[in-house]
Design a protein around this motif. Structure first.
Motif, mmCIF file in Angstrom:
data_model
loop_
_atom_site.group_PDB
_atom_site.id
_atom_site.type_symbol
_atom_site.label_atom_id
_atom_site.label_comp_id
_atom_site.label_asym_id
_atom_site.label_seq_id
_atom_site.Cartn_x
_atom_site.Cartn_y
_atom_site.Cartn_z
ATOM 1 N N GLY A 171 -5.578 -5.502 1.360
ATOM 2 C CA GLY A 171 -6.415 -4.952 2.373
ATOM 3 C C GLY A 171 -5.999 -5.413 3.534
ATOM 4 O O GLY A 171 -6.442 -4.486 4.752
ATOM 5 N N ALA A 175 -2.931 -0.520 5.321
ATOM 6 C CA ALA A 175 -4.223 0.309 5.878
ATOM 7 C C ALA A 175 -4.738 1.117 4.633
ATOM 8 O O ALA A 175 -6.135 1.415 4.519
ATOM 9 N N SER A 178 -7.437 -0.819 2.556
ATOM 10 C CA SER A 178 -8.551 -1.472 3.207
ATOM 11 C C SER A 178 -9.796 -1.355 2.539
ATOM 12 O O SER A 178 -10.741 -2.214 2.701
#
Length: 287
Positions: A171, A175, A178
């Motif tokens: 994460g 991206a 995330s």
């Protein structure tokens, strides 16, 4: 999406989650040094291969292709192509008389895992595409929670820590992953609340059993003190009542003959006997 279609999709997702859980359980059983200190490519390959392993059952290439076709919306083109290639190899290699042992079941899944890891470690646009597709799949099916649940059920704290760190690192590093940071915390809270609720329910059951066991002992004590019918001509029977003499015996112990003086602690005594009995009936520390 209709109700029937939704149920089919959820059934496929659960089958994929089960595959991810099985991969984590397999890690828990591994004795190879360092196997749990997973790199990001290795962790993604393990979870992806587990999720799509449902479509790679030896001797079931046709059924696997049908399942994969229904799940195409979950996986991307590159990931889907990798699984299709594995299904195609199953169809070519199947002799129709598979022995169904663990090694034969693991081989297609291991091949898929190695291929995914190789692409991710190679870098470049292909690795970026595959990583994005894997992120979509793992997010859609709830693989993060399934993996954590399997690690906790395995009772392996070392694996739990490395898996949590690895998922969190994904994460922070990419991206498209995330969602893992929130998914980790949310699912751990759900698991914690579930365990707390089960513990509370178990505590109620234990408390009820403890009280009932105490009540039973009190009734047994009561029955033992009830007068029994005497045979004709029999004399005596029963203890004499306390005659108001000093009830304190100094250093002399109380005995059964002093029951008319030493009484009033029946409930506490029964509770103590119950607690000791439960402790003796269970190995290890009970408290």
């Amino acid at each position: 999406m209709g109700g029937e279609e939704h149920q089919e999709q959820e059934a496929r997702s659960e089958r994929m989650r089960a595959g991810a859980r099985a991969q984590v359980t397999r890690l828990a059983r591994s004795t190879v040094s360092g196997v749990r200190r997973l790199s990001s490519p290795a962790l993604l390959a393990i979870l992806s291969a587990g999720a799509f392993g449902a479509f790679l059952e030896p001797g079931e290439a046709t059924a696997g292709a049908a399942l994969l076709g229904a799940a195409t919306a979950v996986g991307g083109n590159l990931l889907t192509d990798l699984v299709k290639a594995g299904i195609a190899r199953l169809g070519e290699d199947s002799s129709g008389d598979g022995n169904g042992d663990e090694s034969s079941r693991r081989m297609p899944e291991d091949d898929l895992e190695q291929r995914i890891q190789q692409i991710l470690e190679g870098g470049g646009p292909e690795a970026e595409r595959l990583r994005a597709e894997i992120a979509h799949v793992l997010h859609q099916i709830g693989a993060v929670g399934a993996a954590l649940e399997a690690a906790i059920q395995a009772g392996d704290r070392d694996l739990q820590e490395h898996l949590t760190r690895g998922l969190a690192a994904l994460g922070r590093e990419f991206a498209e992953f995330s969602f893992t940071l929130t998914a980790i915390e949310d699912h751990l809270r759900v698991l914690r609340d579930g365990q707390d609720e089960q513990g509370a329910q178990l505590g109620l059951v234990v408390d009820l059993q403890y009280r009932q066991a105490t009540d039973i002992r009190l009734l047994l004590q009561l029955v033992s003190e009830l007068p029994w019918p005497q045979a004709a001509g029999a004399t005596g029977g029963g203890r004499e009542r306390w005659n108001d003499e000093c009830p304190y015996r100094g250093l002399a112990p109380f005995a059964e003959t002093d029951a008319e003086v030493f009484y009033g602690r029946e409930v506490i005594t029964a509770q103590l006997v119950t607690a000791v009995s439960r402790r003796l009936a269970c190995p290890g520390l009970w408290w």
